[in-house]
Design a protein around this motif. Structure first.
Motif, PDB file in Angstrom:
ATOM      1  N   ARG A   1       0.835  -1.202   0.000  1.00 16.38           N
ATOM      2  CA  ARG A   1       0.000   0.000   0.000  1.00 16.38           C
ATOM      3  C   ARG A   1       0.876   1.261   0.000  1.00 16.38           C
ATOM      4  O   ARG A   1       1.996   1.268   0.517  1.00 16.38           O
ATOM      5  CB  ARG A   1      -0.926   0.009   1.220  1.00 16.38           C
ATOM      6  CG  ARG A   1      -1.820  -1.230   1.296  1.00 16.38           C
ATOM      7  CD  ARG A   1      -2.930  -1.063   2.310  1.00 16.38           C
ATOM      8  NE  ARG A   1      -2.426  -0.825   3.660  1.00 16.38           N
ATOM      9  CZ  ARG A   1      -3.211  -0.562   4.715  1.00 16.38           C
ATOM     10  NH1 ARG A   1      -4.524  -0.502   4.551  1.00 16.38           N
ATOM     11  NH2 ARG A   1      -2.684  -0.369   5.910  1.00 16.38           N
TER      12      ARG A   1
ATOM     13  N   GLN B   1      -4.873   8.157   3.853  1.00 14.51           N
ATOM     14  CA  GLN B   1      -5.317   6.775   3.643  1.00 14.51           C
ATOM     15  C   GLN B   1      -4.272   5.957   2.907  1.00 14.51           C
ATOM     16  O   GLN B   1      -3.675   6.413   1.933  1.00 14.51           O
ATOM     17  CB  GLN B   1      -6.624   6.785   2.825  1.00 14.51           C
ATOM     18  CG  GLN B   1      -7.234   5.409   2.596  1.00 14.51           C
ATOM     19  CD  GLN B   1      -8.484   5.472   1.743  1.00 14.51           C
ATOM     20  OE1 GLN B   1      -8.778   6.506   1.135  1.00 14.51           O
ATOM     21  NE2 GLN B   1      -9.228   4.382   1.686  1.00 14.51           N
TER      22      GLN B   1
ATOM     23  N   LEU C   1      -3.451   3.123   0.365  1.00 15.55           N
ATOM     24  CA  LEU C   1      -4.155   2.606  -0.800  1.00 15.55           C
ATOM     25  C   LEU C   1      -3.420   1.408  -1.384  1.00 15.55           C
ATOM     26  O   LEU C   1      -2.224   1.497  -1.701  1.00 15.55           O
ATOM     27  CB  LEU C   1      -4.268   3.692  -1.878  1.00 15.55           C
ATOM     28  CG  LEU C   1      -4.981   4.989  -1.488  1.00 15.55           C
ATOM     29  CD1 LEU C   1      -4.827   6.020  -2.594  1.00 15.55           C
ATOM     30  CD2 LEU C   1      -6.445   4.725  -1.186  1.00 15.55           C
ATOM     31  N   SER C   2      -4.140   0.296  -1.553  1.00 14.97           N
ATOM     32  CA  SER C   2      -3.593  -0.831  -2.303  1.00 14.97           C
ATOM     33  C   SER C   2      -3.637  -0.476  -3.787  1.00 14.97           C
ATOM     34  O   SER C   2      -4.220   0.535  -4.195  1.00 14.97           O
ATOM     35  CB  SER C   2      -4.418  -2.087  -2.050  1.00 14.97           C
ATOM     36  OG  SER C   2      -5.713  -1.939  -2.632  1.00 14.97           O
TER      37      SER C   2
ATOM     38  N   ASP D   1      -7.142  -0.281  -4.751  1.00 16.66           N
ATOM     39  CA  ASP D   1      -7.725   0.989  -4.310  1.00 16.66           C
ATOM     40  C   ASP D   1      -7.324   2.112  -5.264  1.00 16.66           C
ATOM     41  O   ASP D   1      -8.143   2.964  -5.634  1.00 16.66           O
ATOM     42  CB  ASP D   1      -7.246   1.344  -2.902  1.00 16.66           C
ATOM     43  CG  ASP D   1      -7.735   0.382  -1.835  1.00 16.66           C
ATOM     44  OD1 ASP D   1      -8.830  -0.183  -2.002  1.00 16.66           O
ATOM     45  OD2 ASP D   1      -7.004   0.201  -0.837  1.00 16.66           O
ATOM     46  N   LEU D   2      -6.054   2.108  -5.648  1.00 17.83           N
ATOM     47  CA  LEU D   2      -5.545   3.145  -6.546  1.00 17.83           C
ATOM     48  C   LEU D   2      -6.257   3.081  -7.888  1.00 17.83           C
ATOM     49  O   LEU D   2      -6.662   4.117  -8.448  1.00 17.83           O
ATOM     50  CB  LEU D   2      -4.037   2.963  -6.725  1.00 17.83           C
ATOM     51  CG  LEU D   2      -3.309   3.965  -7.621  1.00 17.83           C
ATOM     52  CD1 LEU D   2      -3.544   5.386  -7.155  1.00 17.83           C
ATOM     53  CD2 LEU D   2      -1.816   3.653  -7.641  1.00 17.83           C
TER      54      LEU D   2
ATOM     55  N   VAL E   1      -9.612   4.665  -7.570  1.00 15.18           N
ATOM     56  CA  VAL E   1      -9.562   6.130  -7.565  1.00 15.18           C
ATOM     57  C   VAL E   1      -9.394   6.654  -8.983  1.00 15.18           C
ATOM     58  O   VAL E   1     -10.066   7.617  -9.402  1.00 15.18           O
ATOM     59  CB  VAL E   1      -8.416   6.639  -6.666  1.00 15.18           C
ATOM     60  CG1 VAL E   1      -8.237   8.148  -6.819  1.00 15.18           C
ATOM     61  CG2 VAL E   1      -8.680   6.286  -5.211  1.00 15.18           C
TER      62      VAL E   1
ATOM     63  N   SER F   1      -6.818  14.102   0.161  1.00 10.92           N
ATOM     64  CA  SER F   1      -6.790  12.732  -0.346  1.00 10.92           C
ATOM     65  C   SER F   1      -6.208  12.719  -1.752  1.00 10.92           C
ATOM     66  O   SER F   1      -6.110  13.761  -2.427  1.00 10.92           O
ATOM     67  CB  SER F   1      -8.207  12.158  -0.386  1.00 10.92           C
ATOM     68  OG  SER F   1      -8.984  12.846  -1.367  1.00 10.92           O
TER      69      SER F   1
ATOM     70  N   ARG G   1      -7.631  11.498  -4.316  1.00  9.56           N
ATOM     71  CA  ARG G   1      -8.725  11.905  -5.205  1.00  9.56           C
ATOM     72  C   ARG G   1      -8.784  13.424  -5.331  1.00  9.56           C
ATOM     73  O   ARG G   1      -8.932  13.966  -6.435  1.00  9.56           O
ATOM     74  CB  ARG G   1     -10.050  11.359  -4.681  1.00  9.56           C
ATOM     75  CG  ARG G   1     -11.271  11.746  -5.508  1.00  9.56           C
ATOM     76  CD  ARG G   1     -12.553  11.190  -4.891  1.00  9.56           C
ATOM     77  NE  ARG G   1     -13.715  11.566  -5.675  1.00  9.56           N
ATOM     78  CZ  ARG G   1     -14.332  12.746  -5.561  1.00  9.56           C
ATOM     79  NH1 ARG G   1     -13.879  13.660  -4.707  1.00  9.56           N
ATOM     80  NH2 ARG G   1     -15.390  13.020  -6.306  1.00  9.56           N
TER      81      ARG G   1
END
Length: 292
Positions: A168, A201, A203-204, A207-208, A211, A276, A278
């Motif tokens: 992550r 946060q 992010l794996s 997850d990335l 996004v 974040s 994002r």
């Protein structure tokens, strides 16, 4: 109180300078750079812009004269930056600077796969600990803005190719790093402290990809490959082999958990949550779609 910012014409340095301009009288701000003309706008607003070059130690005493606190922004000259940092720290001490704040890196430890990138930060931290001056270390996470270019390629291909496995990353915006530095430089109680400045946060890679899909409006799937295959593929498509190896080392460091650091220090220092990934990428949505 006079505050010095080294590397002030760089991306992070400029943001720190702007943040400090909102907190200090311009006459209290000394901006040191190899290229003073690049900061003519800030000079016109009243900041004291001086030439200083870590590869030319003789230029540093005058550049640091009168400063009380100094932000030492780490250079990107891997292989010689420990000597550069030593020259800056020695000159700061000789000039009477009482407190040096250094921008380090998360997990600057032996064994980190990114090698000298981490090790040289660790050496500089030790150097500061051994000097007779106050110090603060800001261990910065991976800049969120560095995700824009690889993100645009992933969006264009519809694939996020990675060797990071389940590792992550915790991206942090440069602006947040700058605000953290400006806070430490203009408030008290930070001596002999090490702060982990990270995003909100971890992010794996999945997850990335999520996004990227959300921001771009395009599907992005994760494709996992090994280190050697990643290097081979990058070189095949024109990447210089040393760069390809560095990219693979970064992915390995992610995989082994060296970037998986989430810390509340930023919010504790500034009183607001960090941005974040994002939020950082949304203004770059056009860039993400440009390669598609």
């Amino acid at each position: 109180m006079t505050v010095i910012v080294t590397g002030a014409s760089g991306k992070l340095g400029r943001l720190v300078a702007e943040s400090l301009m909102a907190r200090l009288a311009p006459a209290e701000l000394v901006l040191v750079t190899r290229h003073p003309a690049a900061l003519s706008e800030l000079a016109a607003r009243g900041a004291d812009v001086r030439r200083g070059d870590f590869d030319d130690p003789a230029s540093l005493p005058e550049a640091f004269a009168g400063g009380r606190r100094m932000l030492l922004i780490s250079t990107d000259a891997i292989g010689r930056r420990v000597a550069q940092h030593r020259a800056a720290i020695d000159a700061a001490a000789a000039a009477g600077v009482g407190h040096v704040v250094y921008t380090s890196h998360v997990n600057p430890v032996a064994g980190n796969p990114i090698g000298p990138v981490a090790a040289e930060h660790g050496e500089t931290e030790e150097m500061l600990h051994d000097r007779r001056l106050a110090w603060t270390v800001l261990r910065l996470g991976s800049f969120a803005e560095l995700q824009v270019q690889p993100a645009s390629l992933a969006v264009a291909a519809g694939q996020l190719v990675t060797n990071a496995g389940e590792g992550r990353i915790v991206p942090v915006s440069r602006r947040d790093c700058a605000d953290a530095a400006a806070t430490v430089l203009t408030t008290d109680g930070h001596e002999a402290r090490t702060y982990e400045i990270t995003g909100p946060q971890a992010l794996s890679q999945r997850d990335l990809a999520g996004v990227l899909a959300e921001v771009s409006g395009r599907s992005v799937k994760v494709v996992e490959i090994g280190d050697r295959m990643l290097v081979w593929g990058l070189v095949r498509y024109g990447t210089a082999r040393p760069v390809a190896r560095a990219v693979a080392a970064f992915g390995r460091a992610l995989r082994e958990g060296y970037f998986d650091v989430v810390d509340p220090a930023f919010e504790s220092l500034t009183g607001r949550p960090p941005l974040s990934l994002r939020e950082v990428l949304i203004p770059h949505r056009g860039d993400l779609l440009a390669a598609a």
